[in-house]
Write an enzyme that holds these catalytic residues in place. Structure first.
Site, PDB file in Angstrom:
ATOM      1  N   SER A 101     -25.825  38.522  50.105  1.00 47.69           N
ATOM      2  CA  SER A 101     -26.602  38.299  49.081  1.00 47.69           C
ATOM      3  C   SER A 101     -27.811  38.878  48.868  1.00 47.69           C
ATOM      4  O   SER A 101     -28.487  39.493  49.770  1.00 47.69           O
ATOM      5  CB  SER A 101     -26.748  36.856  48.815  1.00 47.69           C
ATOM      6  OG  SER A 101     -27.657  36.659  47.866  1.00 47.69           O
TER       7      SER A 101
ATOM      8  N   TYR B 181     -31.053  28.420  52.340  1.00 49.86           N
ATOM      9  CA  TYR B 181     -29.959  29.362  51.800  1.00 49.86           C
ATOM     10  C   TYR B 181     -30.130  30.809  51.966  1.00 49.86           C
ATOM     11  O   TYR B 181     -29.285  31.364  52.413  1.00 49.86           O
ATOM     12  CB  TYR B 181     -29.801  29.356  50.245  1.00 49.86           C
ATOM     13  CG  TYR B 181     -28.901  30.300  49.719  1.00 49.86           C
ATOM     14  CD1 TYR B 181     -27.269  29.986  49.879  1.00 49.86           C
ATOM     15  CD2 TYR B 181     -29.165  31.410  49.003  1.00 49.86           C
ATOM     16  CE1 TYR B 181     -26.414  30.898  49.150  1.00 49.86           C
ATOM     17  CE2 TYR B 181     -28.209  32.260  48.519  1.00 49.86           C
ATOM     18  CZ  TYR B 181     -26.787  32.016  48.511  1.00 49.86           C
ATOM     19  OH  TYR B 181     -25.915  32.916  47.937  1.00 49.86           O
TER      20      TYR B 181
END
Length: 105
Positions: A6, A19
């Site tokens: 990501s 995360y």
């Protein structure tokens, strides 16, 4: 081999440490694996999608935009600013300046 990370593997946001750490880990693991498998000509790529519209990313973008350093703002502001102006985060193409499949150095 294709791993999915990501943009958060480059830009961690406040309160998103857990995360972000998983995405940083994918980046590091993929880089090491790419170098380890190079002698056998096995490629390792990392897909690094940008932000996509969701309730989570909208809230995070507002918080992140107000807490970025000047350097982060220069590098990543173009991903977040349009989203805030439109009221959501839209998907962006990955930056062509990084090539995770380049030769090991």
């Amino acid at each position: 081999i294709i791993n999915v990370a990501s943009i958060t593997g480059f830009l961690a946001y406040p309160e998103g440490g857990v995360y972000a750490s998983t995405k940083f880990a994918i980046e590091g693991m993929s880089d090491a694996l790419r170098r380890e498998l190079h002698p056998w000509r096995i490629s390792v790529s990392v897909l690094e999608p940008g932000f996509v519209r969701s309730e989570m990313t909208t809230d995070v973008s507002k918080h992140t935009a107000t807490h970025m350093t000047e350097a982060q703002s220069k590098l990543y502001g173009e991903l977040i600013t349009p989203a805030l102006q439109k009221g959501y985060l839209q998907q962006h193409e990955a930056s062509p300046t990084r090539s995770p499949t380049s030769e090991p150095t």
